[in-house]
Design a protein around this motif. Structure first.
Motif, PDB file in Angstrom:
ATOM      1  N   VAL A 101      35.656  40.436  34.398  1.00  0.00           N
ATOM      2  CA  VAL A 101      35.035  40.969  35.619  1.00  0.00           C
ATOM      3  C   VAL A 101      36.048  41.011  36.757  1.00  0.00           C
ATOM      4  O   VAL A 101      36.109  41.989  37.522  1.00  0.00           O
ATOM      5  CB  VAL A 101      33.799  40.139  36.015  1.00  0.00           C
ATOM      6  CG1 VAL A 101      33.245  40.607  37.352  1.00  0.00           C
ATOM      7  CG2 VAL A 101      32.726  40.257  34.936  1.00  0.00           C
TER       8      VAL A 101
ATOM      9  N   LYS B 296      38.299  44.125  36.467  1.00  0.00           N
ATOM     10  CA  LYS B 296      37.696  45.377  36.930  1.00  0.00           C
ATOM     11  C   LYS B 296      37.565  45.398  38.449  1.00  0.00           C
ATOM     12  O   LYS B 296      37.774  46.443  39.086  1.00  0.00           O
ATOM     13  CB  LYS B 296      36.332  45.577  36.255  1.00  0.00           C
ATOM     14  CG  LYS B 296      36.437  45.930  34.774  1.00  0.00           C
ATOM     15  CD  LYS B 296      35.076  46.188  34.174  1.00  0.00           C
ATOM     16  CE  LYS B 296      35.201  46.713  32.740  1.00  0.00           C
ATOM     17  NZ  LYS B 296      35.766  48.074  32.660  1.00  0.00           N
ATOM     18  N   THR B 297      37.228  44.269  39.038  1.00  0.00           N
ATOM     19  CA  THR B 297      37.102  44.201  40.488  1.00  0.00           C
ATOM     20  C   THR B 297      38.455  44.407  41.161  1.00  0.00           C
ATOM     21  O   THR B 297      38.578  45.148  42.150  1.00  0.00           O
ATOM     22  CB  THR B 297      36.509  42.849  40.912  1.00  0.00           C
ATOM     23  OG1 THR B 297      35.284  42.622  40.211  1.00  0.00           O
ATOM     24  CG2 THR B 297      36.232  42.814  42.400  1.00  0.00           C
TER      25      THR B 297
ATOM     26  N   GLU C 109      39.560  47.632  43.681  1.00  0.00           N
ATOM     27  CA  GLU C 109      39.995  47.325  45.034  1.00  0.00           C
ATOM     28  C   GLU C 109      41.446  47.720  45.289  1.00  0.00           C
ATOM     29  O   GLU C 109      41.795  48.167  46.393  1.00  0.00           O
ATOM     30  CB  GLU C 109      39.815  45.830  45.318  1.00  0.00           C
ATOM     31  CG  GLU C 109      40.238  45.426  46.730  1.00  0.00           C
ATOM     32  CD  GLU C 109      39.860  43.995  47.086  1.00  0.00           C
ATOM     33  OE1 GLU C 109      40.549  43.407  47.928  1.00  0.00           O
ATOM     34  OE2 GLU C 109      38.876  43.473  46.515  1.00  0.00           O
TER      35      GLU C 109
END
Length: 247
Positions: free
Chosen positions: A160, A163-164, A168
Protein backbone atom coordinates in the motif's frame (compact mmCIF):
# COMPACT_ATOMS: atom_id res chain seq x y z
CA UNK A 1 24.26 -1.33 -19.88
CA UNK A 2 20.74 -0.14 -19.15
CA UNK A 3 21.84 1.52 -15.88
CA UNK A 4 24.96 3.21 -17.24
CA UNK A 5 25.93 6.28 -15.18
CA UNK A 6 23.13 5.67 -12.68
CA UNK A 7 23.83 5.73 -8.93
CA UNK A 8 21.98 3.41 -6.58
CA UNK A 9 21.62 2.64 -2.88
CA UNK A 10 20.64 -0.97 -2.12
CA UNK A 11 19.79 -1.68 1.52
CA UNK A 12 20.41 -5.20 2.76
CA UNK A 13 22.73 -5.39 -0.21
CA UNK A 14 25.38 -7.68 1.23
CA UNK A 15 23.54 -11.00 0.88
CA UNK A 16 20.48 -12.77 -0.48
CA UNK A 17 18.18 -10.87 -2.82
CA UNK A 18 20.05 -7.65 -2.13
CA UNK A 19 23.33 -9.13 -3.33
CA UNK A 20 21.63 -10.34 -6.50
CA UNK A 21 20.31 -6.84 -7.14
CA UNK A 22 23.74 -5.30 -6.46
CA UNK A 23 25.42 -7.71 -8.90
CA UNK A 24 22.91 -7.03 -11.67
CA UNK A 25 22.99 -3.26 -11.21
CA UNK A 26 26.79 -3.26 -11.45
CA UNK A 27 26.69 -5.49 -14.53
CA UNK A 28 24.29 -2.98 -16.10
CA UNK A 29 26.70 -0.08 -15.51
CA UNK A 30 25.47 1.46 -12.24
CA UNK A 31 27.53 2.70 -9.32
CA UNK A 32 26.15 1.06 -6.18
CA UNK A 33 26.25 1.62 -2.44
CA UNK A 34 26.05 -1.74 -0.66
CA UNK A 35 24.24 -0.70 2.53
CA UNK A 36 23.89 -3.31 5.23
CA UNK A 37 23.78 -3.62 9.02
CA UNK A 38 26.56 -6.22 8.75
CA UNK A 39 29.67 -4.08 8.21
CA UNK A 40 31.98 -6.97 7.32
CA UNK A 41 29.52 -8.39 4.80
CA UNK A 42 29.03 -4.97 3.18
CA UNK A 43 32.79 -4.49 2.91
CA UNK A 44 33.22 -7.96 1.44
CA UNK A 45 30.45 -7.54 -1.14
CA UNK A 46 31.61 -4.09 -2.21
CA UNK A 47 35.19 -5.33 -2.58
CA UNK A 48 34.05 -7.66 -5.36
CA UNK A 49 33.40 -4.73 -7.70
CA UNK A 50 35.20 -1.54 -8.77
CA UNK A 51 32.04 0.58 -8.81
CA UNK A 52 30.64 -0.49 -5.43
CA UNK A 53 31.09 1.22 -2.06
CA UNK A 54 30.11 -0.19 1.35
CA UNK A 55 28.00 1.50 4.00
CA UNK A 56 27.08 0.25 7.44
CA UNK A 57 23.50 1.23 8.23
CA UNK A 58 20.67 0.42 10.61
CA UNK A 59 17.67 1.18 8.41
CA UNK A 60 15.38 1.41 11.45
CA UNK A 61 17.38 4.32 12.92
CA UNK A 62 16.86 7.82 11.54
CA UNK A 63 20.38 9.10 12.27
CA UNK A 64 21.96 6.05 10.66
CA UNK A 65 19.75 6.43 7.58
CA UNK A 66 20.61 10.12 7.25
CA UNK A 67 24.32 9.29 7.46
CA UNK A 68 23.89 6.73 4.67
CA UNK A 69 22.15 9.22 2.38
CA UNK A 70 24.71 11.92 3.20
CA UNK A 71 27.54 9.51 2.37
CA UNK A 72 25.99 8.63 -0.99
CA UNK A 73 25.47 12.28 -1.91
CA UNK A 74 29.01 13.11 -0.82
CA UNK A 75 30.38 10.28 -2.97
CA UNK A 76 28.36 10.87 -6.12
CA UNK A 77 26.58 14.21 -5.84
CA UNK A 78 23.22 12.64 -6.61
CA UNK A 79 21.25 9.41 -6.16
CA UNK A 80 19.17 8.06 -9.04
CA UNK A 81 17.89 4.79 -7.56
CA UNK A 82 16.90 3.55 -4.12
CA UNK A 83 16.17 -0.10 -3.42
CA UNK A 84 14.55 -0.72 -0.03
CA UNK A 85 15.52 -4.37 0.24
CA UNK A 86 16.43 -4.81 3.93
CA UNK A 87 13.89 -6.99 5.69
CA UNK A 88 13.34 -9.41 8.56
CA UNK A 89 10.69 -11.85 9.70
CA UNK A 90 9.54 -13.57 12.87
CA UNK A 91 9.54 -17.36 13.12
CA UNK A 92 6.30 -19.13 12.15
CA UNK A 93 4.00 -19.24 15.17
CA UNK A 94 0.39 -18.48 16.12
CA UNK A 95 -0.20 -14.74 15.90
CA UNK A 96 -0.96 -14.29 19.61
CA UNK A 97 2.34 -15.83 20.65
CA UNK A 98 4.66 -13.42 18.82
CA UNK A 99 6.60 -11.26 21.28
CA UNK A 100 6.47 -7.48 21.41
CA UNK A 101 10.17 -7.44 20.51
CA UNK A 102 9.69 -9.53 17.36
CA UNK A 103 6.64 -7.53 16.29
CA UNK A 104 8.41 -4.20 16.76
CA UNK A 105 11.53 -5.40 14.93
CA UNK A 106 9.55 -6.61 11.91
CA UNK A 107 7.70 -3.32 11.52
CA UNK A 108 10.77 -1.19 12.24
CA UNK A 109 12.90 -2.88 9.57
CA UNK A 110 10.22 -3.71 6.99
CA UNK A 111 8.07 -0.56 7.26
CA UNK A 112 9.54 2.30 9.26
CA UNK A 113 12.78 2.08 7.27
CA UNK A 114 10.91 3.04 4.08
CA UNK A 115 9.56 6.15 5.81
CA UNK A 116 12.96 7.07 7.26
CA UNK A 117 14.80 6.71 3.95
CA UNK A 118 12.07 8.58 2.08
CA UNK A 119 12.35 11.41 4.60
CA UNK A 120 16.10 11.59 3.99
CA UNK A 121 16.21 11.09 0.21
CA UNK A 122 12.93 12.16 -1.41
CA UNK A 123 13.64 15.92 -1.08
CA UNK A 124 16.81 15.38 -3.14
CA UNK A 125 14.91 13.43 -5.79
CA UNK A 126 12.15 16.04 -5.87
CA UNK A 127 14.71 18.80 -6.43
CA UNK A 128 16.12 16.85 -9.39
CA UNK A 129 12.62 15.88 -10.62
CA UNK A 130 13.95 12.38 -11.17
CA UNK A 131 14.34 9.12 -9.33
CA UNK A 132 13.33 5.47 -9.08
CA UNK A 133 12.42 3.83 -5.79
CA UNK A 134 11.96 0.07 -5.56
CA UNK A 135 10.53 -1.54 -2.43
CA UNK A 136 11.11 -5.26 -1.91
CA UNK A 137 7.85 -6.68 -0.59
CA UNK A 138 6.71 -10.32 -0.65
CA UNK A 139 4.00 -12.64 -1.87
CA UNK A 140 3.18 -12.77 1.86
CA UNK A 141 1.59 -9.34 1.41
CA UNK A 142 -0.64 -10.60 -1.41
CA UNK A 143 -1.38 -14.24 -0.55
CA UNK A 144 -0.52 -14.66 3.13
CA UNK A 145 0.43 -17.92 4.81
CA UNK A 146 -0.77 -18.88 8.31
CA UNK A 147 1.55 -18.35 11.28
CA UNK A 148 3.46 -15.50 9.65
CA UNK A 149 0.69 -13.02 10.44
CA UNK A 150 2.67 -9.94 11.43
CA UNK A 151 5.30 -10.44 8.72
CA UNK A 152 2.46 -10.78 6.19
CA UNK A 153 0.91 -7.59 7.53
CA UNK A 154 4.19 -5.68 7.26
CA UNK A 155 4.47 -6.62 3.59
CA UNK A 156 0.86 -5.65 2.97
CA UNK A 157 1.86 -2.26 4.39
CA UNK A 158 4.77 -2.12 1.94
CA UNK A 159 2.43 -2.77 -0.98
CA UNK A 160 0.00 0.00 0.00
CA UNK A 161 2.86 2.38 0.80
CA UNK A 162 4.34 1.71 -2.65
CA UNK A 163 1.14 2.70 -4.43
CA UNK A 164 0.66 5.75 -2.23
CA UNK A 165 4.24 6.89 -2.78
CA UNK A 166 3.85 6.35 -6.52
CA UNK A 167 0.77 8.53 -6.89
CA UNK A 168 2.16 11.28 -4.66
CA UNK A 169 5.61 11.40 -6.24
CA UNK A 170 4.62 10.98 -9.90
CA UNK A 171 4.26 14.76 -10.48
CA UNK A 172 7.91 15.10 -9.41
CA UNK A 173 9.17 12.59 -11.95
CA UNK A 174 9.81 9.93 -9.30
CA UNK A 175 8.66 6.37 -9.96
CA UNK A 176 7.94 3.91 -7.13
CA UNK A 177 7.40 0.18 -7.63
CA UNK A 178 7.64 -3.02 -5.60
CA UNK A 179 8.80 -6.57 -6.16
CA UNK A 180 6.82 -9.37 -4.52
CA UNK A 181 9.05 -12.45 -4.50
CA UNK A 182 8.18 -15.87 -3.21
CA UNK A 183 10.58 -17.20 -0.60
CA UNK A 184 14.06 -17.63 -2.01
CA UNK A 185 17.42 -19.25 -1.43
CA UNK A 186 18.46 -16.59 1.08
CA UNK A 187 19.36 -16.51 4.79
CA UNK A 188 15.68 -15.86 5.60
CA UNK A 189 14.41 -19.11 4.05
CA UNK A 190 14.86 -21.20 7.20
CA UNK A 191 13.06 -18.52 9.23
CA UNK A 192 10.04 -18.62 6.90
CA UNK A 193 9.82 -22.41 7.04
CA UNK A 194 10.58 -22.76 10.76
CA UNK A 195 13.11 -25.48 9.97
CA UNK A 196 14.84 -26.52 6.77
CA UNK A 197 14.20 -30.17 5.94
CA UNK A 198 13.62 -31.90 2.58
CA UNK A 199 10.02 -32.63 3.60
CA UNK A 200 9.23 -29.01 4.51
CA UNK A 201 10.95 -27.76 1.35
CA UNK A 202 8.87 -30.13 -0.78
CA UNK A 203 5.65 -28.96 0.89
CA UNK A 204 6.62 -25.31 0.35
CA UNK A 205 7.63 -25.86 -3.29
CA UNK A 206 4.34 -27.62 -3.98
CA UNK A 207 2.59 -24.23 -3.62
CA UNK A 208 4.74 -22.69 -6.41
CA UNK A 209 3.50 -23.70 -9.90
CA UNK A 210 6.96 -23.34 -11.47
CA UNK A 211 8.38 -25.56 -8.75
CA UNK A 212 11.33 -23.51 -7.50
CA UNK A 213 12.19 -20.73 -5.09
CA UNK A 214 13.08 -17.18 -6.14
CA UNK A 215 16.79 -16.76 -6.73
CA UNK A 216 18.86 -13.59 -6.22
CA UNK A 217 19.41 -13.31 -9.97
CA UNK A 218 15.63 -13.40 -10.57
CA UNK A 219 15.27 -10.39 -8.31
CA UNK A 220 18.25 -8.66 -9.91
CA UNK A 221 16.79 -9.00 -13.39
CA UNK A 222 13.38 -7.67 -12.36
CA UNK A 223 14.88 -4.82 -10.33
CA UNK A 224 17.17 -3.72 -13.15
CA UNK A 225 14.21 -3.42 -15.51
CA UNK A 226 11.94 -1.53 -13.11
CA UNK A 227 14.73 0.91 -12.18
CA UNK A 228 15.82 1.53 -15.77
CA UNK A 229 14.56 4.12 -18.24
CA UNK A 230 12.91 1.26 -20.15
CA UNK A 231 10.27 1.24 -17.39
CA UNK A 232 9.76 4.99 -17.65
CA UNK A 233 5.95 4.78 -17.63
CA UNK A 234 5.70 2.10 -14.97
CA UNK A 235 4.93 3.26 -11.45
CA UNK A 236 2.86 1.87 -8.60
CA UNK A 237 3.15 -1.70 -9.84
CA UNK A 238 3.57 -4.71 -7.55
CA UNK A 239 5.55 -7.13 -9.70
CA UNK A 240 5.23 -10.77 -8.61
CA UNK A 241 8.51 -12.67 -8.97
CA UNK A 242 7.01 -15.86 -7.65
CA UNK A 243 6.77 -18.64 -10.22
CA UNK A 244 2.98 -18.34 -10.16
CA UNK A 245 2.58 -18.55 -6.38
CA UNK A 246 -0.09 -15.82 -6.29
CA UNK A 247 -2.23 -17.12 -9.15
Amino acid sequence: MRLADKTAIVTGGAQGFGAGIVDKFLAEGARVMVADINADAAESKASEHDNAIPCTVNVADGDSVQAMVDAALSQWGHVDILVNNAGVTHLPAPMETISDEDFDRVFAVNCKSIYLIARALVPHMKARKSGAILNVSSTAGLSPRPNLNWYNASKGWVNVATKTMAVELAPFGIRVNALNPVAGETPLLKSFMGEDTPEIRAKFLATIPMGRFSQPHDMGNAAAFLCSDEAGLITGTLMEVDGGRCI
